[in-house]
Design a protein around this motif. Sequence first.
Motif, PDB file in Angstrom:
ATOM      1  N   LYS A 216       2.187 -22.584 -14.954  1.00 10.81           N
ATOM      2  CA  LYS A 216       2.714 -22.187 -13.713  1.00 10.81           C
ATOM      3  C   LYS A 216       2.130 -20.632 -13.321  1.00 10.81           C
ATOM      4  N   ALA A 217       2.052 -19.875 -14.530  1.00 13.80           N
ATOM      5  CA  ALA A 217       1.349 -18.530 -14.073  1.00 13.80           C
ATOM      6  C   ALA A 217       0.090 -18.550 -13.650  1.00 13.80           C
ATOM      7  N   SER A 218      -0.744 -19.586 -14.304  1.00  8.93           N
ATOM      8  CA  SER A 218      -2.287 -19.601 -14.164  1.00  8.93           C
ATOM      9  C   SER A 218      -2.297 -20.096 -12.482  1.00  8.93           C
ATOM     10  N   LEU A 219      -1.701 -21.145 -12.227  1.00 14.09           N
ATOM     11  CA  LEU A 219      -1.489 -21.804 -10.752  1.00 14.09           C
ATOM     12  C   LEU A 219      -1.398 -20.634  -9.858  1.00 14.09           C
ATOM     13  N   ARG A 220      -0.186 -19.875  -9.839  1.00 16.41           N
ATOM     14  CA  ARG A 220       0.043 -18.904  -9.068  1.00 16.41           C
ATOM     15  C   ARG A 220      -0.647 -17.962  -8.980  1.00 16.41           C
ATOM     16  N   ALA A 221      -1.539 -17.377  -9.997  1.00 14.70           N
ATOM     17  CA  ALA A 221      -2.246 -16.428 -10.076  1.00 14.70           C
ATOM     18  C   ALA A 221      -3.556 -16.823  -9.399  1.00 14.70           C
ATOM     19  N   PHE A 222      -3.887 -18.000  -9.441  1.00 17.87           N
ATOM     20  CA  PHE A 222      -5.094 -18.874  -8.567  1.00 17.87           C
ATOM     21  C   PHE A 222      -4.747 -18.665  -6.974  1.00 17.87           C
ATOM     22  N   HIS A 223      -3.619 -19.184  -6.861  1.00 19.26           N
ATOM     23  CA  HIS A 223      -3.353 -19.050  -5.246  1.00 19.26           C
ATOM     24  C   HIS A 223      -3.062 -17.603  -4.737  1.00 19.26           C
ATOM     25  N   HIS A 224      -2.537 -17.047  -5.649  1.00 22.73           N
ATOM     26  CA  HIS A 224      -2.336 -15.396  -5.186  1.00 22.73           C
ATOM     27  C   HIS A 224      -3.875 -14.633  -4.729  1.00 22.73           C
ATOM     28  N   ASP A 225      -4.667 -15.086  -5.857  1.00 23.75           N
ATOM     29  CA  ASP A 225      -6.085 -14.268  -5.532  1.00 23.75           C
ATOM     30  C   ASP A 225      -6.797 -14.633  -4.448  1.00 23.75           C
ATOM     31  N   ARG A 226      -6.662 -15.987  -4.334  1.00 21.45           N
ATOM     32  CA  ARG A 226      -7.478 -16.814  -3.290  1.00 21.45           C
ATOM     33  C   ARG A 226      -6.800 -16.367  -1.999  1.00 21.45           C
ATOM     34  N   ARG A 227      -5.449 -15.929  -1.642  1.00 22.08           N
ATOM     35  CA  ARG A 227      -4.888 -15.846  -0.608  1.00 22.08           C
ATOM     36  C   ARG A 227      -5.020 -14.118  -0.161  1.00 22.08           C
ATOM     37  N   TRP A 228      -4.889 -13.166  -1.258  1.00 24.53           N
ATOM     38  CA  TRP A 228      -5.081 -11.866  -0.797  1.00 24.53           C
ATOM     39  C   TRP A 228      -6.389 -11.164  -1.094  1.00 24.53           C
ATOM     40  N   ALA A 229      -7.280 -12.004  -2.117  1.00 26.00           N
ATOM     41  CA  ALA A 229      -8.488 -11.274  -2.199  1.00 26.00           C
ATOM     42  C   ALA A 229      -9.510 -10.635  -1.236  1.00 26.00           C
ATOM     43  N   ALA A 230      -9.493 -11.647  -0.152  1.00 20.54           N
ATOM     44  CA  ALA A 230     -10.446 -11.075   1.096  1.00 20.54           C
ATOM     45  C   ALA A 230      -9.719  -9.998   1.847  1.00 20.54           C
ATOM     46  N   PRO A 231      -8.552 -10.076   2.174  1.00 22.08           N
ATOM     47  CA  PRO A 231      -7.919  -8.950   2.895  1.00 22.08           C
ATOM     48  C   PRO A 231      -7.880  -7.575   1.894  1.00 22.08           C
ATOM     49  N   ARG A 232      -7.836  -7.781   0.665  1.00 19.90           N
ATOM     50  CA  ARG A 232      -7.667  -6.553  -0.178  1.00 19.90           C
ATOM     51  C   ARG A 232      -9.170  -6.137  -0.079  1.00 19.90           C
ATOM     52  N   ARG A 233     -10.198  -6.861  -0.340  1.00 20.36           N
ATOM     53  CA  ARG A 233     -11.618  -6.342  -0.180  1.00 20.36           C
ATOM     54  C   ARG A 233     -11.964  -5.912   1.083  1.00 20.36           C
ATOM     55  N   LYS A 234     -11.613  -6.208   2.276  1.00 21.80           N
ATOM     56  CA  LYS A 234     -11.945  -5.731   3.538  1.00 21.80           C
ATOM     57  C   LYS A 234     -11.167  -4.333   3.566  1.00 21.80           C
ATOM     58  N   PHE A 235     -10.002  -4.145   3.178  1.00 17.98           N
ATOM     59  CA  PHE A 235      -9.263  -2.777   2.902  1.00 17.98           C
ATOM     60  C   PHE A 235     -10.008  -1.547   2.234  1.00 17.98           C
ATOM     61  N   GLU A 236     -10.377  -2.205   1.046  1.00 20.59           N
ATOM     62  CA  GLU A 236     -10.796  -1.337   0.114  1.00 20.59           C
ATOM     63  C   GLU A 236     -12.460  -1.048   0.333  1.00 20.59           C
ATOM     64  N   ASN A 237     -13.031  -1.987   1.143  1.00 23.62           N
ATOM     65  CA  ASN A 237     -14.384  -1.780   1.628  1.00 23.62           C
ATOM     66  C   ASN A 237     -14.489  -0.764   2.760  1.00 23.62           C
ATOM     67  N   PHE A 238     -13.556  -0.779   3.453  1.00 17.85           N
ATOM     68  CA  PHE A 238     -13.220   0.285   4.867  1.00 17.85           C
ATOM     69  C   PHE A 238     -13.086   1.664   4.237  1.00 17.85           C
ATOM     70  N   ILE A 239     -12.251   1.640   3.004  1.00 17.86           N
ATOM     71  CA  ILE A 239     -11.934   2.880   2.412  1.00 17.86           C
ATOM     72  C   ILE A 239     -13.294   3.658   1.762  1.00 17.86           C
ATOM     73  N   GLY A 240     -13.709   2.759   0.635  1.00 20.04           N
ATOM     74  CA  GLY A 240     -14.591   3.268  -0.312  1.00 20.04           C
ATOM     75  C   GLY A 240     -15.903   2.739  -0.021  1.00 20.04           C
ATOM     76  N   GLY A 241     -16.234   1.749   0.768  1.00 17.85           N
ATOM     77  CA  GLY A 241     -17.445   1.377   0.885  1.00 17.85           C
ATOM     78  C   GLY A 241     -17.591  -0.060   0.169  1.00 17.85           C
ATOM     79  N   THR A 242     -18.617  -0.821   0.804  1.00 22.21           N
ATOM     80  CA  THR A 242     -18.880  -2.162  -0.029  1.00 22.21           C
ATOM     81  C   THR A 242     -19.838  -1.887  -1.239  1.00 22.21           C
TER      82      THR A 242
END
Length: 259
Positions: A216-242
Amino acid sequence: MGHWWYRNIVEPGKLPLLLALLSFVLSFLVTRLITRLIRAGRGPFRNVTPGGLHVHHVVPGVVLVIIGGFGAIGSGAHGFGSLLSAVLFGLGAGLVLDEFALILHLDDVYWSEQGRKSVEVVVLTAALVALVLGGFLPFGVNDLTVDERQNRGLVVLNTATNFFLALVALWKGKARTAFFGTVIPFVALIGAVRLARPGSPYAKRFYANRPRARAKASLRAFHHDRRWAAPRRKFENFIGGTPDPDRTAAAARKEPPPH
């Protein structure tokens, strides 16, 4: 506003801390702007390479931190010397923490995935200092009223509880949740009560004989990463660069990055 300024900034002697915070944030933002211009080959800025040696900006940052720190100790809590020392310390701290990942990995990972840790540490540091400046911690404030004492005491208690929950979240392998949970209410609580991430110290200790919890922990981590990875990357890239994919791969293999 004038009353708040005097009670929470002037009277407790927090003006140097305010100047240090402002110079810290400004130093980080200007440094990121300059490094991105250098990376893009735009503007008059270039890397400092005397004799072929690349001098990272953490070096002048350490010098400024030393000067500002010793200057603050020697000049006391008041006067122009303490204000100047606070500005120098903030400028140096911004330069140093902008390359926190380099110090952590002892490698040039500035434009790699590992380099994102620098941005996270800078944001957390600025948030914690801002919390102190907000007047919620009654250090140095004289003659508190009953209401002020109760309000500040409640905030201090909540902050301590938040910090404890952040430690639990960190134990469960949720570093980002723990970092931001120290200053944002309920974030640390969510990280502390939900399932631990696979591979975390908590999961290794308590999920070893619980296959359903591990799955259950592995499945939840997979769904969490797939959902939030892209928005987090965009925010971090905006501040610190790609990040540079070549440098990320080289850092992962612990090889020298391409020039």
